[in-house]
Write an enzyme that holds these catalytic residues in place. Structure first.
Site, PDB file in Angstrom:
ATOM      1  N   HIS A  26      -3.581   2.356  -5.047  1.00 37.98           N
ATOM      2  CA  HIS A  26      -2.898   2.954  -6.209  1.00 37.98           C
ATOM      3  C   HIS A  26      -3.829   3.611  -7.223  1.00 37.98           C
ATOM      4  O   HIS A  26      -3.396   4.018  -8.295  1.00 37.98           O
ATOM      5  CB  HIS A  26      -2.010   1.919  -6.887  1.00 37.98           C
ATOM      6  CG  HIS A  26      -0.865   1.483  -6.015  1.00 37.98           C
ATOM      7  ND1 HIS A  26       0.134   2.339  -5.630  1.00 37.98           N
ATOM      8  CD2 HIS A  26      -0.580   0.291  -5.427  1.00 37.98           C
ATOM      9  CE1 HIS A  26       1.005   1.686  -4.856  1.00 37.98           C
ATOM     10  NE2 HIS A  26       0.581   0.453  -4.710  1.00 37.98           N
TER      11      HIS A  26
ATOM     12  N   ARG B 218       8.591  -5.949  -6.110  1.00 32.91           N
ATOM     13  CA  ARG B 218       7.859  -4.811  -5.553  1.00 32.91           C
ATOM     14  C   ARG B 218       6.407  -5.171  -5.283  1.00 32.91           C
ATOM     15  O   ARG B 218       5.856  -4.870  -4.222  1.00 32.91           O
ATOM     16  CB  ARG B 218       7.945  -3.641  -6.560  1.00 32.91           C
ATOM     17  CG  ARG B 218       7.443  -2.350  -6.008  1.00 32.91           C
ATOM     18  CD  ARG B 218       8.238  -2.007  -4.774  1.00 32.91           C
ATOM     19  NE  ARG B 218       8.134  -0.610  -4.408  1.00 32.91           N
ATOM     20  CZ  ARG B 218       7.700  -0.200  -3.224  1.00 32.91           C
ATOM     21  NH1 ARG B 218       7.293  -1.066  -2.331  1.00 32.91           N
ATOM     22  NH2 ARG B 218       7.695   1.081  -2.939  1.00 32.91           N
TER      23      ARG B 218
ATOM     24  N   CYS C 107      -5.424  -3.532  -4.771  1.00 36.35           N
ATOM     25  CA  CYS C 107      -4.334  -2.699  -5.287  1.00 36.35           C
ATOM     26  C   CYS C 107      -4.892  -1.307  -5.583  1.00 36.35           C
ATOM     27  O   CYS C 107      -4.252  -0.294  -5.300  1.00 36.35           O
ATOM     28  CB  CYS C 107      -3.756  -3.260  -6.579  1.00 36.35           C
ATOM     29  SG  CYS C 107      -3.320  -4.998  -6.582  1.00 36.35           S
TER      30      CYS C 107
ATOM     31  N   CYS D 243       3.929  -5.548  -1.715  1.00 35.32           N
ATOM     32  CA  CYS D 243       2.597  -4.961  -1.465  1.00 35.32           C
ATOM     33  C   CYS D 243       1.584  -6.031  -1.094  1.00 35.32           C
ATOM     34  O   CYS D 243       0.754  -5.823  -0.213  1.00 35.32           O
ATOM     35  CB  CYS D 243       2.097  -4.210  -2.708  1.00 35.32           C
ATOM     36  SG  CYS D 243       2.825  -2.577  -2.883  1.00 35.32           S
TER      37      CYS D 243
END
Ligand code: HEC
Length: 305
Positions: free
Chosen positions: A223, A262, A219, A266
């Site tokens: 991000h 959401r 992640c 991902c």
């Protein structure tokens, strides 16, 4: 001399007690502060710091697409925090008729609607201003309770069939809770008050930073380090502020969806099977993410591409 010793032991005593009161979130606080610093530095001057932070971006992007001096609270806007053109578009949308307004109303009705036994979500959650407090570490059960599991626990405890966790009723009730919490001006306030809570936080963080899937990314690759870079045609948003505004109405979904929906998207894109929305793994991941946004205002529901 005696006075000196007495004084210093008082100071020492104070230091120890304040340390033990705050020790469980000490690492999490360090992580949170470091993250704010990272993003503020990264977006202080993208053009000047292109080589360091945006090696894959074009000069046009760092000069014309990105804003300068983006500060802590603004990151709640996701990629709209730093992308001028998409923020302008977003602001136009937000000024218009919001596609989720009816769903907030539906959410309020569902919140009050009696189950077969006469109870309702409102009987379990009498005050809907709780969006800033979840996910919460339950010190009795010794586990993380997400907003989704809190609502579904209520549904199940009243003998009803549990709700889907990605959209529908669940997203609508969460939209109502988010709106009430936003109206009350609440800031995210996640607590880590025990050894077990600290361990849950650490597991969530580990998940966030672990590389996985066939493209072997975490992640964080997208991000944290990747924030500001493009995947297909989307600029990747920051971890900071990533839980402040859910549920969101996505144009791509043509509907309202939960944070779990959401995130699952991902994880699927990473080539992995996402953990179940009410699993320990998912709740601990959420717990870590929400802690990173501590002190930021709840501002939901919101709109995303
Ligand atoms: C290969 C890159 C990539 C990876 C890996 C990835 N994401 Fe994403 N993510 C995206 C893109 C692209 C978007 C859409 C643009 C954006 O960031 O808002 C997105 C959107 C999101 C959003 C919505 C942000 C908002 O403001 O609405 C969340 C939350 C999120 N991702 C969480 C995660 C989590 C948690 C993981 C790890 C389990 C993860 N992502 C892994 C690329 C990625």
């Amino acid at each position: 001399m005696l006075l000196k010793i007495a004084k210093s032991s008082v100071i020492l005593g104070l230091a120890i007690s304040s340390l033990s009161a705050s020790a469980f979130n000490e690492q999490a606080e360090k992580d949170r502060i470091a993250l704010i610093k990272y993003f503020e530095t990264k977006f202080e001057n993208p053009e000047a710091n292109k080589d360091k932070f945006f090696p894959y971006s074009t000069d046009v992007e760092t000069k014309n697409v990105f804003d300068k001096d983006v500060k802590h609270h603004k990151f709640a806007l996701g990629s709209y925090a730093f992308n001028k053109a998409s923020r302008a578009q977003y602001e136009v949308f937000k000024d218009g008729i919001l596609p989720y307004e009816d769903q907030i109303e539906d959410g309020e009705k569902l919140y009050k609607k009696p189950f077969a036994n006469g109870k309702s979500i409102a009987s379990c959650i009498p005050d809907p201003v709780i969006g800033h407090l979840y996910p919460k570490f339950d010190e009795t059960k010794k586990e993380v309770i997400s907003l989704t599991s809190l609502i579904n626990d209520c549904v199940r405890a009243n003998g009803e069939k549990e709700w889907k966790t990605k959209d529908g009723e669940m997203a609508k009730v969460q939209a109502f809770i988010a709106q009430k919490t936003t109206e009350a001006g609440k800031e995210i306030d996640i607590k880590i008050d025990s050894k077990e809570a600290q361990a849950a936080y650490e597991r969530g963080k580990k998940y966030y930073y672990s590389q996985r899937g066939y493209i072997n990314v975490s992640c964080a690759s997208c991000h944290v380090q990747g924030t500001g870079q493009r995947v297909r045609n989307e600029y990747m948003s920051p971890l900071l502020g990533s839980t402040t505004h859910f549920p969101v109405y996505r144009l791509v979904w043509a509907g309202l969806g939960t944070l779990e929906k959401r995130m699952s998207g991902c994880i699927t894109d990473q080539g992995q099977k996402p953990p179940k929305d009410e699993s320990k793994e998912m709740k601990e991941l959420l717990y870590f993410m929400a802690y990173m946004s501590n002190g930021m205002k709840i501002d939901g529901p919101d709109l995303r591409k």
